[in-house]
Design an enzyme around this catalytic site. Structure first.
Site, PDB file in Angstrom:
ATOM      1  N   HIS A 160       0.812  -1.223   0.000  1.00 33.50           N
ATOM      2  CA  HIS A 160       0.000   0.000   0.000  1.00 33.50           C
ATOM      3  C   HIS A 160       0.841   1.268   0.000  1.00 33.50           C
ATOM      4  CE1 HIS A 160      -2.189  -3.181   2.261  1.00 33.50           C
ATOM      5  NE2 HIS A 160      -3.159  -2.871   1.407  1.00 33.50           N
ATOM      6  N   ASP A 210      35.703 -30.208  13.806  1.00 28.18           N
ATOM      7  CA  ASP A 210      36.070 -31.466  13.168  1.00 28.18           C
ATOM      8  C   ASP A 210      37.256 -31.346  12.215  1.00 28.18           C
ATOM      9  OD1 ASP A 210      36.144 -33.962  11.894  1.00 28.18           O
ATOM     10  OD2 ASP A 210      34.000 -34.242  12.210  1.00 28.18           O
ATOM     11  N   HIS A 237      38.043 -35.254  10.142  1.00 26.02           N
ATOM     12  CA  HIS A 237      37.515 -35.744   8.875  1.00 26.02           C
ATOM     13  C   HIS A 237      38.411 -35.400   7.681  1.00 26.02           C
ATOM     14  CE1 HIS A 237      36.336 -31.540   8.236  1.00 26.02           C
ATOM     15  NE2 HIS A 237      36.039 -31.836   6.979  1.00 26.02           N
TER      16      HIS A 237
END
Ligand code: FES
Ligand code: FE
Length: 431
Positions: free
Chosen positions: A111, A210, A213
């Site tokens: 609007h 980590d 990994h």
């Protein structure tokens, strides 16, 4: 599994035992847990929203997320950076649709309510005819978050009376100095974005904790001869955790020239303390996470055009649903660096951890698989709780030059245990 007859907090206290390295897989795919995370974590803590170099000029803005809600990060005419909920106070329309731009105001597409750079409602179409009894504009300003900055990192929170950003960051601030405070940094273009079919916790935890990994998941990078030193490149160095679930890993090496342009050293010396500079000089890689979802990384340097080059990246793991995360990934470079470094550093980012980077692909595969597996019935009855016991019982170092709790060696899950302890504390707070 979550028993609907038992309070969520009771189940979590019972089943999530970080200090014993016990984490149930269902926390990675349960929709109720995800909804509670949005309320109890993402609506409470400091969240990274932008780097200051993304909004350098008055009128600059970027659209970002805090949890699932979009926000506008705006550099005002008064040089203040503000963060607003991207939410028109009339009927809740998203005010800002474009990802970035420069504007003197925000006008709602529905609007036409118009808001200034301070968030004030300054324009209401046909106000006299439409609101015959008047409209209290001052009660309809945009909802504004609390904003603080550290080393060019803009953070926002909906908690107006909690700790300061510096208190929240705690000891990890010292390492952020090395990461993004060593020089004046700037982003290399807008962030890359992509979706990963996983929740936000697995990747955040991976960057926090980590290093283990890397030897296996990222072995291909060694086989392709992109880095030297064999697959143990993630082993040597330190793990650090600080208050509030933040954690990082520092890979270090001795006897090699640090992979940054020598011309930059004067600026580094100016901005870093002697122990921080010494750490930067023997840094091989750096990975970490500011709780909950801002990860950062200097990956191991790769060979490019006869040089060893590294990059600096920030990334948000933006929650989209219980098993969908939008990655928003920035490459940063030293603003005053020579052009060859800016070009090669960006190339290094693209080849390693950009959207098509070799490391990136390896990691995504793992998180997607673990998320899928966590939905299985067996993973919900306790027999398949995950094992986070690596490094339990090891004593922290007493003589490391930086702050935080520091462990020698990077094969440890202590940072992950601290991450989930913080997660758990937020999830059960007040119960
Ligand atoms: Fe924004 Fe109506 S919803 S002006
Ligand atoms: Fe990885």
């Amino acid at each position: 599994m979550i028993d609907p007859g038992i309070a969520l907090e009771t189940t979590l206290r019972d089943r999530v035992v970080p200090e014993q390295g016990r984490i149930p897989a269902f926390i990675f795919s349960d929709p109720t847990i995800y909804r509670v995370e949005l309320e109890r974590i993402f609506q409470r803590v400091w969240l990274f929203v932008a780097h200051v170099s993304e909004v350098p000029q008055r009128g600059d803005y970027v659209k970002r997320n805090m949890g699932e809600q979009t926000v506008i990060v705006a550099h005002g005419e008064d040089d203040m950076v503000r963060v607003f909920l991207n939410y028109c106070r009339h009927r809740g329309m998203e005010l800002c649709r474009s990802e970035l731009g420069n504007t003197s105001h925000f006008r709602c597409p529905y609007h036409g309510f118009t808001y200034s750079y301070t968030g004030a409602l300054t324009g209401v179409p046909f106000q006299r005819e439409a609101y015959v009894e008047g409209l209290e504009r001052s009660a309809l300003s945009l909802v504004e978050a609390r904003v603080e900055m550290y080393q060019g990192l803009i953070f926002a929170t909906w908690t107006l009376d909690g700790p300061s950003l510096h208190e929240y960051l705690g000891d990890i601030a010292w390492y952020l100095d090395v990461l993004v405070g060593r020089a004046e940094m700037e982003v290399v273009g807008p962030p890359q974005r992509w979706r990963v079919p996983t929740g936000w916790k697995l990747p955040s935890e991976n960057f926090c904790s980590d290093a283990y990994h890397t030897a296996h998941t990222h072995a291909s990078i060694v086989k392709l001869d992109l880095i030297t030193g064999g697959t143990s490149f993630g082993a040597s160095g330190y793990h650090v955790h600080s208050q509030n679930g933040h954690g990082l890993g520092l890979g270090t090496q001795a006897g090699a020239d640090p992979p940054y342009p020598p011309e930059m050293r004067a600026e580094f010396e100016q901005r870093l303390s002697a122990p921080q500079l010494a750490l930067l000089d023997r840094l091989k890689n750096l990975h970490g996470n500011v709780f909950p979802n801002l990860s950062f990384l200097i990956p191991t340097a790769i060979h490019l055009e006869g040089r060893e080059v590294w990059s600096t990246t920030l990334r948000l793991w933006q929650p989209r649903s219980v098993d969908s995360t939008e990655v928003v990934s920035w490459c940063l470079v030293e603003k005053n660096a020579p052009d060859w470094w800016k070009r090669l550093s960006r190339q290094s980012y693209i080849e390693t951890f950009g959207i098509s980077g070799m490391f990136e692909q390896d990691d995504t595969e793992n998180w997607e698989s673990m998320t899928r597996n966590s939905r299985g019935a067996l993973s919900r009855n306790g027999e398949t709780d995950l094992n986070y016991t690596m490094g339990i019982g090891r004593a922290p170092m007493q003589d490391f030059a930086g702050p935080g709790v520091v462990y020698d060696g990077k094969y440890s899950e202590e940072n992950a245990r601290r991450f989930y302890r913080t997660w758990l504390d937020y999830m059960v707070a007040g119960s």
